[in-house]
Design an enzyme around this catalytic site. Structure first.
Site, PDB file in Angstrom:
ATOM      1  N   GLU A 172      29.112  48.926  49.683  1.00 38.58           N
ATOM      2  CA  GLU A 172      30.112  49.015  50.743  1.00 38.58           C
ATOM      3  C   GLU A 172      31.453  49.291  50.084  1.00 38.58           C
ATOM      4  O   GLU A 172      31.752  48.750  49.012  1.00 38.58           O
ATOM      5  CB  GLU A 172      30.180  47.706  51.539  1.00 38.58           C
ATOM      6  N   GLU A 177      41.348  46.731  54.575  1.00 40.64           N
ATOM      7  CA  GLU A 177      40.990  45.623  55.449  1.00 40.64           C
ATOM      8  C   GLU A 177      42.209  44.727  55.598  1.00 40.64           C
ATOM      9  O   GLU A 177      43.017  44.589  54.665  1.00 40.64           O
ATOM     10  CB  GLU A 177      39.843  44.801  54.862  1.00 40.64           C
TER      11      GLU A 177
END
Length: 296
Positions: A172, A177
């Protein structure tokens, strides 16, 4: 007679030794040595060399969000549902225009406080899987993120084929974020089988960007066989180098696709609760551009 026989036998023995020695020397000559055949099923690995790859100047795939209405279905699909998404998230992801729409050159992904099925919030998660899948390249996303405790916006990538297995084996990449209870701090992270938060080996960086709520920021990822490098406003803030130790450390030699979403709550986003007074909250995206790596 006996003496003649001894002489003959001795001469025969000497000749035999000379012949044998010659054969041994011929067999041991360097010119006659052959390498042991390699097992074609054994793949030798090692740290790659940084070749200083460049990237094309024209995008190979892009969305400028110039058409009002729903996001372009030729480029984006949706992840749908409210199952918690492995993180105990609280939203139900929909394909409604109230959760994802394009207007005046901007894609807006909006989390709302509203009942939807068994969930108390709605939002959207756009995915390019099957419509935009990439191996290496430069990804640029210009976006403005929402503020507020309980929001969890992300711009990220997942493997298209899960060639090495389910998460985290196939990897990933988190281009950006943010969790609302930690204002102004942006996170850039990778997850692999060897490096992930569940075993406290996660590789990532956190950096303060006070204007992330007020202004559009350029989030950039440069992905090559040697390294994954994360940038904010073209400032290098994160580097993860391929150590050559196989897919457990580096599964990033397969196709990945893009995701853009605003989650609500969850193990990380909701670690300090959710402020229901802030909704609706939106992430705005000006453009997404992918540039092909120039191979060497």
């Amino acid at each position: 007679m006996i003496q003649n026989i001894k002489i003959f036998n001795m001469q025969t023995l000497i000749i035999g030794k000379v012949v044998l020695a010659g054969l041994l020397m011929a067999c041991s000559g360097k010119a006659d040595l052959k390498p042991i055949p390699k097992d074609p099923t054994v793949v030798e690995t090692g740290p790659p060399t940084d070749k200083g790859w460049a990237f094309e100047t024209n995008p190979v795939w892009a969305d400028e969000f110039n058409t009002n209405g729903a996001p372009d279905p030729a480029k984006w699909g949706y992840d749908l549902g409210g199952t918690g998404w492995g993180n105990n998230e609280l939203q139900n992801y929909t394909n409604s225009l109230s959760n994802a729409s394009v207007n005046n050159g901007i894609l807006t992904i909006t989390a709302r406080k509203e009942n939807s099925g068994a969930n108390a919030y709605t939002s959207a998660r756009l995915v390019s899987k099957g419509k935009g899948d990439f191996l290496y390249g430069r990804i640029e996303i210009k976006a403005k993120i929402p503020s507020g405790r309980g929001t969890w916006p992300a711009l990220w990538m997942l493997p298209t084929d899960n060639a090495y297995g389910t998460w985290p084996k196939s990897g990933e990449i988190d281009i950006m974020e943010h969790v609302g209870y930690d204002p102004t701090v942006i996170h850039v992270t990778v997850h692999t089988e060897a490096f992930n938060h569940s075993i406290n080996t996660q590789k990532g960086v956190s950096k303060k960007f006070p204007k992330a709520f007020d202004e559009f920021q350029l989030y950039r990822l440069d992905w090559t066989p040697y390294a994954i490098r994360g940038y904010i406003e073209n400032e290098l803030i994160f580097e993860f180098i391929n150590n050559g130790q196989g897919y457990a450390a580096w599964p990033f030699d397969k196709r990945f696709h893009l995701l853009m979403n605003v989650a609500v709550g969850g193990n990380w986003g909701g670690a300090q609760g959710v402020d229901d007074t802030i909704f609706p909250k939106s992430m705005e995206v000006d453009y997404v551009r992918v540039y092909k790596m120039i191979d060497k």
